[in-house]
Design an enzyme around this catalytic site. Structure first.
Site, PDB file in Angstrom:
ATOM      1  N   ARG A  46       0.855  -1.178   0.000  1.00  0.00           N
ATOM      2  CA  ARG A  46       0.000   0.000   0.000  1.00  0.00           C
ATOM      3  C   ARG A  46       0.898   1.238   0.000  1.00  0.00           C
ATOM      4  O   ARG A  46       2.031   1.195   0.459  1.00  0.00           O
ATOM      5  CB  ARG A  46      -0.913   0.008   1.232  1.00  0.00           C
ATOM      6  N   LYS A  61      -2.046  -2.709   7.579  1.00  0.00           N
ATOM      7  CA  LYS A  61      -3.467  -2.536   7.874  1.00  0.00           C
ATOM      8  C   LYS A  61      -3.975  -3.561   8.875  1.00  0.00           C
ATOM      9  O   LYS A  61      -4.780  -3.246   9.747  1.00  0.00           O
ATOM     10  CB  LYS A  61      -4.266  -2.646   6.567  1.00  0.00           C
ATOM     11  N   HIS A  83      -3.709   3.274  -5.199  1.00  0.00           N
ATOM     12  CA  HIS A  83      -3.981   1.839  -5.123  1.00  0.00           C
ATOM     13  C   HIS A  83      -3.797   1.148  -6.472  1.00  0.00           C
ATOM     14  O   HIS A  83      -3.691  -0.077  -6.538  1.00  0.00           O
ATOM     15  CB  HIS A  83      -5.399   1.601  -4.607  1.00  0.00           C
ATOM     16  N   ARG A 143      -0.768  -1.070  -6.513  1.00  0.00           N
ATOM     17  CA  ARG A 143      -0.967  -2.371  -5.866  1.00  0.00           C
ATOM     18  C   ARG A 143      -1.710  -3.319  -6.808  1.00  0.00           C
ATOM     19  O   ARG A 143      -1.356  -4.483  -6.946  1.00  0.00           O
ATOM     20  CB  ARG A 143      -1.751  -2.163  -4.574  1.00  0.00           C
ATOM     21  N   TYR A 170      -8.156 -11.201  -8.459  1.00  0.00           N
ATOM     22  CA  TYR A 170      -7.114 -11.213  -9.488  1.00  0.00           C
ATOM     23  C   TYR A 170      -6.971 -12.572 -10.176  1.00  0.00           C
ATOM     24  O   TYR A 170      -6.188 -12.718 -11.109  1.00  0.00           O
ATOM     25  CB  TYR A 170      -5.769 -10.840  -8.863  1.00  0.00           C
ATOM     26  N   HIS A 224      -3.570 -10.014   2.556  1.00  0.00           N
ATOM     27  CA  HIS A 224      -5.025 -10.142   2.703  1.00  0.00           C
ATOM     28  C   HIS A 224      -5.352 -11.185   3.770  1.00  0.00           C
ATOM     29  O   HIS A 224      -4.815 -12.293   3.741  1.00  0.00           O
ATOM     30  CB  HIS A 224      -5.671 -10.570   1.378  1.00  0.00           C
TER      31      HIS A 224
END
Length: 330
Positions: A198, A221, A275, A278, A310, A301
């Site tokens: 990020r 995060k 973003h 990323r 993706y 994630h």
């Protein structure tokens, strides 16, 4: 409390305190009144099952403050979250928390959306308030059910994930390298494109985060450290960069990045400014034959569901359809 009245000695007590059941009775003399008061207090202490549950008269603002002191102030985004919650309290007119109903919250939701709030933003607000009650229940600071847990969130259609092609990456990096007023933005973008980080993670890098060809992202995060390999060339380039007085390599550079995107003539989907780097990394990784589980670890994630966005970019994604559809056997 016992007091003398014109009718006799009146006992008026609430053994369980404010909000508990009230007992009142008049006796001919003080001794009987005292005996009855002692009996009632003793009975309520021995057997409380039959006593109506004590009312919780705390307002929603008090509940939010209790949550903040017990848990919220330790969150990385505590200021923004606390501010949003206080704004919700004001909009809901600060009801007694025990009287907050799904109907009240649904009315508030309609007003917010009619006022222009996006469905995604409201889902975030709903999640914040639901998390407050869930945490207080876990801490035994809220005894009842979560008043907003039964309310379903809006289903949001998947957004287009923008990513840059090779020509756009070259144009963008050229513009960022030539940025006159910001010497950091070019390297931040290269870190994001090389690691899938990020923007904020790359922007906050310190010398201690780079060791033996690996970048360690610490303040992530989900609070979990990620260690991502980088090339020797990129490591040398970063370590040759001047360190700021705050101990970081880079300063705030999102504005410079936005200007660089505009100069490069690149159009991005709404809400996907930095973003896009990323997304570009993840797209390139899958198009090159990368493994979806490995990508999940690289991006950090918590749920594979996020990474699966993706999956369709993999060269062999759903290739089995051509071999296993029913027409093949006709």
């Amino acid at each position: 409390m016992i007091k003398k009245t014109t009718s006799g000695w009146q006992v008026d007590i609430q053994p369980q305190g404010r909000g508990g059941k009230r007992f009142r009775k008049i006796f001919a003399n003080l001794a009987e009144a005292k005996n009855w008061e002692a009996f009632i207090r003793s009975s309520t202490n021995k057997d409380q099952d039959w006593i109506p549950e004590k009312k919780d008269l705390r307002k929603l603002s008090e509940i939010i403050k209790i949550w903040y002191e017990a848990h919220g102030k330790n969150l990385s985004n505590e200021r923004d979250t606390y501010s949003r919650l206080k704004n919700m309290v004001t909009a809901l007119k600060d009801p007694i928390a025990d009287q907050l109903t799904p109907q009240m919250f649904t009315k508030y939701r309609s007003e917010r959306i009619e006022g222009g709030l996006s469905l995604n933003s409201f889902n975030r607000e709903h999640s914040y308030l639901r998390a407050v009650f869930n945490e207080l229940i876990r801490l035994n600071l809220w005894k009842k059910a979560n008043p907003v847990s039964a309310i379903r969130q809006f289903k949001i259609a998947d957004k287009e994930l923008g990513y840059l092609d090779a020509d756009e990456i070259k144009r963008l990096l050229t513009e960022l390298l030539d940025a006159e007023k910001n010497s950091d933005v070019y390297l931040i973008a290269k870190v994001c494109l090389s690691t899938g980080s990020r923007w904020s993670e790359a922007e906050n890098l310190r010398p201690s985060n780079i060791k033996k060809g690996v970048i360690e992202f610490i303040n992530t995060k989900n609070k979990k450290m990620r260690a991502i390999p980088i090339s020797k060339e990129l490591q040398d380039e970063i370590q040759a960069h001047d360190v700021k007085e705050n101990g970081r390599y880079f300063g705030s550079s999102m504005g410079a990045f936005k200007s660089g995107v505009a100069r490069a003539g690149i159009a991005l989907p709404d809400g996907q400014l930095t973003h896009v780097l990323r997304h570009t990394f993840a797209s390139s990784f899958m198009q090159g034959g990368g493994n979806i589980l490995t990508l999940q670890k690289i991006l950090g994630h918590q749920s594979l569901h996020m990474t699966m966005r993706y999956a369709h970019l993999a060269p062999t994604h759903l290739e089995a359809v051509k071999l296993l559809n029913p027409l093949v056997n006709l």
